[in-house]
Motif scaffolding. Structure first.
Motif, PDB file in Angstrom:
ATOM      1  N   GLU A  56       0.816  -1.216   0.000  1.00 50.42           N
ATOM      2  CA  GLU A  56       0.000   0.000   0.000  1.00 50.42           C
ATOM      3  C   GLU A  56       0.848   1.264   0.000  1.00 50.42           C
ATOM      4  OE1 GLU A  56      -3.311   2.256  -0.302  1.00 50.42           O
ATOM      5  OE2 GLU A  56      -3.229   0.083  -0.430  1.00 50.42           O
ATOM      6  N   ARG A  59       2.216   2.025  -3.349  1.00 48.04           N
ATOM      7  CA  ARG A  59       1.173   2.422  -4.317  1.00 48.04           C
ATOM      8  C   ARG A  59       0.537   3.774  -3.985  1.00 48.04           C
ATOM      9  NH1 ARG A  59      -0.197  -3.019  -3.531  1.00 48.04           N
ATOM     10  NH2 ARG A  59      -1.897  -2.412  -2.150  1.00 48.04           N
ATOM     11  N   SER A  60       0.981   4.409  -2.920  1.00 50.93           N
ATOM     12  CA  SER A  60       0.319   5.621  -2.442  1.00 50.93           C
ATOM     13  C   SER A  60       0.990   6.919  -2.901  1.00 50.93           C
ATOM     14  CB  SER A  60       0.249   5.600  -0.906  1.00 50.93           C
ATOM     15  OG  SER A  60      -0.553   4.516  -0.487  1.00 50.93           O
ATOM     16  N   ARG A  62       1.657  10.085  -5.351  1.00 47.95           N
ATOM     17  CA  ARG A  62       0.913  10.929  -6.281  1.00 47.95           C
ATOM     18  C   ARG A  62       1.878  11.998  -6.786  1.00 47.95           C
ATOM     19  NH1 ARG A  62      -1.621   7.201  -5.012  1.00 47.95           N
ATOM     20  NH2 ARG A  62      -3.752   7.056  -4.276  1.00 47.95           N
ATOM     21  N   ASN A  78       3.380  11.308  -0.989  1.00 45.82           N
ATOM     22  CA  ASN A  78       2.765  10.039  -0.647  1.00 45.82           C
ATOM     23  C   ASN A  78       1.562  10.339   0.238  1.00 45.82           C
ATOM     24  OD1 ASN A  78       2.235   7.423   0.713  1.00 45.82           O
ATOM     25  ND2 ASN A  78       4.031   6.800  -0.452  1.00 45.82           N
ATOM     26  N   ASP A  80      -0.181   8.173   2.018  1.00 47.70           N
ATOM     27  CA  ASP A  80      -0.276   7.294   3.183  1.00 47.70           C
ATOM     28  C   ASP A  80       0.448   7.949   4.360  1.00 47.70           C
ATOM     29  OD1 ASP A  80      -0.013   5.253   5.112  1.00 47.70           O
ATOM     30  OD2 ASP A  80      -0.009   3.704   3.564  1.00 47.70           O
TER      31      ASP A  80
END
Length: 181
Positions: A56, A59-60, A62, A78, A80
């Motif tokens: 996760e 994948r977090s 941007r 990120n 997260d």
């Protein structure tokens, strides 16, 4: 009297007028590529250094590129909240661990231990991080002084910073070649 004729002046002026836009687009494309490279380096670092992970955090990421008349600004982050704790560490352990802080960043760290309810985590933190288990009123907790910094963003930024001059130069040369075609 000497007379001369200039051929292609209109074409030259047309290309020169396209130069500012070509330069701005070249910078934006270069920033996009650098951010994607940094993200790739950060994801590889995360995936190689995390034993128990859902992926996760990797994948977090941007990013965005914003262009105005006078600037091109690239941002990468990120979403997260775990990312910042991993990057800079937590508690006294985070404060004492080696890390490379960006300019003008000062971090305050909690100086007292805290407790994590064992039923709120899906792994054994004692086994993973040697956090002692403590029972209080029949409930089990892990006691921690925090985690060391395990940077993955800052090293990625430093790595792409070394590649940036060549990427900008190559991208700009390509744009200029397109103008001359």
């Amino acid at each position: 009297m000497i007379s001369y004729e200039i051929h292609g002046l209109d074409e030259l002026v047309s290309k020169l007028n396209k130069l500012p836009e070509a330069l701005k687009n070249s910078v934006a494309d270069s920033e996009e590529l650098l951010i994607e490279k940094a993200e790739g380096y950060a994801q590889r670092e995360l995936q190689s250094s995390v034993k128990y992970s859902s992926g996760e955090l990797a994948r977090s990421f941007r990013h965005e590129i914003k262009m105005s008349d006078n600037s091109v600004i690239g941002r990468w982050w990120n979403v997260d909240p775990v990312a910042i704790y991993r990057e800079f560490g937590t508690g006294r352990n985070g404060e004492m661990s080696p890390k490379n802080l960006p300019e003008n960043i000062t971090i305050s760290y909690r100086q007292t231990p805290w407790f994590i309810p064992a039923d709120k985590v899906d792994v054994d933190l004692n086994e993973l991080y040697r956090m002692p288990k403590i029972k209080i009123n029949g409930k089990t907790y892990y006691r921690t002084n925090g985690q060391i910094a395990r940077q993955f963003v800052q090293p990625s930024i430093e790595k792409v910073a070394q590649e940036a001059p060549d990427i900008f130069k190559n991208n700009l040369n390509e744009r200029f070649r397109e103008l001359s075609d």
